[in-house]
Design a protein around this motif. Sequence first.
Motif, PDB file in Angstrom:
ATOM      1  N   CYS A   1      15.262  31.211  20.315  1.00  0.00           N
ATOM      2  CA  CYS A   1      16.268  30.221  19.963  1.00  0.00           C
ATOM      3  C   CYS A   1      17.154  30.716  18.828  1.00  0.00           C
ATOM      4  CB  CYS A   1      15.595  28.917  19.562  1.00  0.00           C
ATOM      5  SG  CYS A   1      14.635  29.024  18.044  1.00  0.00           S
ATOM      6  N   ARG A   2      17.094  31.980  18.557  1.00  0.00           N
ATOM      7  CA  ARG A   2      17.916  32.471  17.449  1.00  0.00           C
ATOM      8  C   ARG A   2      19.394  32.450  17.822  1.00  0.00           C
ATOM      9  NH1 ARG A   2      16.860  38.987  17.104  1.00  0.00           N
ATOM     10  NH2 ARG A   2      17.969  39.500  19.012  1.00  0.00           N
ATOM     11  N   ALA A   3      20.194  32.300  16.796  1.00  0.00           N
ATOM     12  CA  ALA A   3      21.645  32.298  16.972  1.00  0.00           C
ATOM     13  C   ALA A   3      22.242  33.237  15.942  1.00  0.00           C
ATOM     14  CB  ALA A   3      22.192  30.882  16.790  1.00  0.00           C
ATOM     15  N   VAL A   4      23.403  33.764  16.242  1.00  0.00           N
ATOM     16  CA  VAL A   4      24.073  34.683  15.319  1.00  0.00           C
ATOM     17  C   VAL A   4      24.471  33.926  14.056  1.00  0.00           C
ATOM     18  CG1 VAL A   4      26.100  36.154  14.983  1.00  0.00           C
ATOM     19  CG2 VAL A   4      24.881  36.192  17.160  1.00  0.00           C
ATOM     20  N   TYR A   5      24.216  34.561  12.927  1.00  0.00           N
ATOM     21  CA  TYR A   5      24.566  34.003  11.625  1.00  0.00           C
ATOM     22  C   TYR A   5      25.673  34.852  11.027  1.00  0.00           C
ATOM     23  CZ  TYR A   5      24.219  32.925   6.645  1.00  0.00           C
ATOM     24  OH  TYR A   5      24.496  32.576   5.350  1.00  0.00           O
ATOM     25  N   THR A   6      26.749  34.234  10.618  1.00  0.00           N
ATOM     26  CA  THR A   6      27.837  34.947   9.953  1.00  0.00           C
ATOM     27  C   THR A   6      27.566  34.917   8.453  1.00  0.00           C
ATOM     28  OG1 THR A   6      29.368  34.257  11.678  1.00  0.00           O
ATOM     29  CG2 THR A   6      30.326  35.069   9.623  1.00  0.00           C
ATOM     30  N   PRO A   7      27.287  36.074   7.857  1.00  0.00           N
ATOM     31  CA  PRO A   7      26.943  36.089   6.436  1.00  0.00           C
ATOM     32  C   PRO A   7      28.136  35.726   5.564  1.00  0.00           C
ATOM     33  CG  PRO A   7      27.114  38.333   7.274  1.00  0.00           C
ATOM     34  CD  PRO A   7      27.268  37.418   8.443  1.00  0.00           C
ATOM     35  N   THR A   8      27.827  35.059   4.468  1.00  0.00           N
ATOM     36  CA  THR A   8      28.853  34.731   3.479  1.00  0.00           C
ATOM     37  C   THR A   8      29.127  35.965   2.625  1.00  0.00           C
ATOM     38  OG1 THR A   8      27.251  34.069   1.787  1.00  0.00           O
ATOM     39  CG2 THR A   8      27.964  32.344   3.347  1.00  0.00           C
ATOM     40  N   GLY A   9      30.140  35.886   1.814  1.00  0.00           N
ATOM     41  CA  GLY A   9      30.428  36.975   0.885  1.00  0.00           C
ATOM     42  C   GLY A   9      29.261  37.217  -0.061  1.00  0.00           C
ATOM     43  N   ALA A  10      28.623  36.132  -0.488  1.00  0.00           N
ATOM     44  CA  ALA A  10      27.459  36.253  -1.377  1.00  0.00           C
ATOM     45  C   ALA A  10      26.302  36.946  -0.660  1.00  0.00           C
ATOM     46  CB  ALA A  10      27.034  34.881  -1.883  1.00  0.00           C
ATOM     47  N   ASP A  11      26.103  36.620   0.617  1.00  0.00           N
ATOM     48  CA  ASP A  11      25.052  37.282   1.394  1.00  0.00           C
ATOM     49  C   ASP A  11      25.302  38.780   1.468  1.00  0.00           C
ATOM     50  OD1 ASP A  11      23.833  34.805   2.063  1.00  0.00           O
ATOM     51  OD2 ASP A  11      24.984  34.638   3.926  1.00  0.00           O
ATOM     52  N   ILE A  12      26.537  39.143   1.765  1.00  0.00           N
ATOM     53  CA  ILE A  12      26.890  40.559   1.894  1.00  0.00           C
ATOM     54  C   ILE A  12      26.717  41.279   0.563  1.00  0.00           C
ATOM     55  CG2 ILE A  12      28.802  42.159   2.356  1.00  0.00           C
ATOM     56  CD1 ILE A  12      29.751  40.069   4.479  1.00  0.00           C
ATOM     57  N   SER A  13      27.146  40.663  -0.511  1.00  0.00           N
ATOM     58  CA  SER A  13      26.975  41.260  -1.850  1.00  0.00           C
ATOM     59  C   SER A  13      25.499  41.458  -2.163  1.00  0.00           C
ATOM     60  CB  SER A  13      27.616  40.386  -2.922  1.00  0.00           C
ATOM     61  OG  SER A  13      29.005  40.355  -2.758  1.00  0.00           O
ATOM     62  N   TYR A  14      24.694  40.449  -1.824  1.00  0.00           N
ATOM     63  CA  TYR A  14      23.257  40.530  -2.085  1.00  0.00           C
ATOM     64  C   TYR A  14      22.631  41.677  -1.287  1.00  0.00           C
ATOM     65  CZ  TYR A  14      18.349  39.260  -2.395  1.00  0.00           C
ATOM     66  OH  TYR A  14      16.996  39.288  -2.607  1.00  0.00           O
ATOM     67  N   LEU A  15      22.970  41.769  -0.012  1.00  0.00           N
ATOM     68  CA  LEU A  15      22.419  42.844   0.813  1.00  0.00           C
ATOM     69  C   LEU A  15      22.867  44.209   0.311  1.00  0.00           C
ATOM     70  CD1 LEU A  15      22.759  41.195   4.331  1.00  0.00           C
ATOM     71  CD2 LEU A  15      20.658  41.560   3.026  1.00  0.00           C
ATOM     72  N   LEU A  18      20.827  45.351  -2.529  1.00  0.00           N
ATOM     73  CA  LEU A  18      19.502  45.822  -2.126  1.00  0.00           C
ATOM     74  C   LEU A  18      19.562  47.185  -1.439  1.00  0.00           C
ATOM     75  CD1 LEU A  18      18.016  42.493  -0.727  1.00  0.00           C
ATOM     76  CD2 LEU A  18      17.517  43.585  -2.927  1.00  0.00           C
ATOM     77  N   GLY A  19      20.781  47.753  -1.350  1.00  0.00           N
ATOM     78  CA  GLY A  19      20.934  49.077  -0.767  1.00  0.00           C
ATOM     79  C   GLY A  19      21.259  49.077   0.712  1.00  0.00           C
ATOM     80  N   MET A  20      21.519  47.918   1.282  1.00  0.00           N
ATOM     81  CA  MET A  20      21.863  47.858   2.700  1.00  0.00           C
ATOM     82  C   MET A  20      23.365  48.069   2.826  1.00  0.00           C
ATOM     83  SD  MET A  20      21.140  44.874   5.513  1.00  0.00           S
ATOM     84  CE  MET A  20      19.428  45.250   5.854  1.00  0.00           C
ATOM     85  N   GLU A  21      23.750  49.270   3.229  1.00  0.00           N
ATOM     86  CA  GLU A  21      25.165  49.627   3.334  1.00  0.00           C
ATOM     87  C   GLU A  21      25.827  48.941   4.530  1.00  0.00           C
ATOM     88  OE1 GLU A  21      26.812  52.208   1.405  1.00  0.00           O
ATOM     89  OE2 GLU A  21      25.091  52.246   0.047  1.00  0.00           O
ATOM     90  N   ASP A  22      25.244  49.165   5.697  1.00  0.00           N
ATOM     91  CA  ASP A  22      25.791  48.591   6.933  1.00  0.00           C
ATOM     92  C   ASP A  22      25.064  47.288   7.228  1.00  0.00           C
ATOM     93  OD1 ASP A  22      27.484  50.804   7.345  1.00  0.00           O
ATOM     94  OD2 ASP A  22      25.832  51.924   8.254  1.00  0.00           O
ATOM     95  N   ILE A  23      25.812  46.221   7.340  1.00  0.00           N
ATOM     96  CA  ILE A  23      25.225  44.919   7.596  1.00  0.00           C
ATOM     97  C   ILE A  23      25.042  44.767   9.109  1.00  0.00           C
ATOM     98  CG2 ILE A  23      25.445  42.427   7.267  1.00  0.00           C
ATOM     99  CD1 ILE A  23      25.272  44.080   4.637  1.00  0.00           C
ATOM    100  N   PRO A  24      23.788  44.584   9.548  1.00  0.00           N
ATOM    101  CA  PRO A  24      23.553  44.428  10.987  1.00  0.00           C
ATOM    102  C   PRO A  24      23.950  43.017  11.434  1.00  0.00           C
ATOM    103  CG  PRO A  24      21.520  44.089   9.801  1.00  0.00           C
ATOM    104  CD  PRO A  24      22.567  44.482   8.774  1.00  0.00           C
TER     105      PRO A  24
END
Length: 108
Positions: A1-15, A18-24
Amino acid sequence: CRAVYTPTGADISYLHSLGMEDIPTLYYGAGCDACNNTGHYGRTAVHEIVKTDNAIRDMVVGHKKTQDILGYLKNKNQKFLMDNALDLLREGKTDIFELYRIATAEEE
């Protein structure tokens, strides 16, 4: 039942922090009958296993600072709890909300 989540700017900054360059592609649990509308079905362990060697044993017995031990482990390419959580996020097996929950628990 998962659905695609569009990350916010804060989510992207947080990732990125943490060293995650490419956001999956990120997902969230939308909820369904199979998961009782929780968005989660079953369990996936987020873990960290530290193989203790003589150097770590000596640091612990010698009451070395936690940061010294963590630095030693990082130099040995130890995978930490958050590394495992990020791997699960990349694989679509967990969502960013669980990542935040793990990070909060780790800080306490």
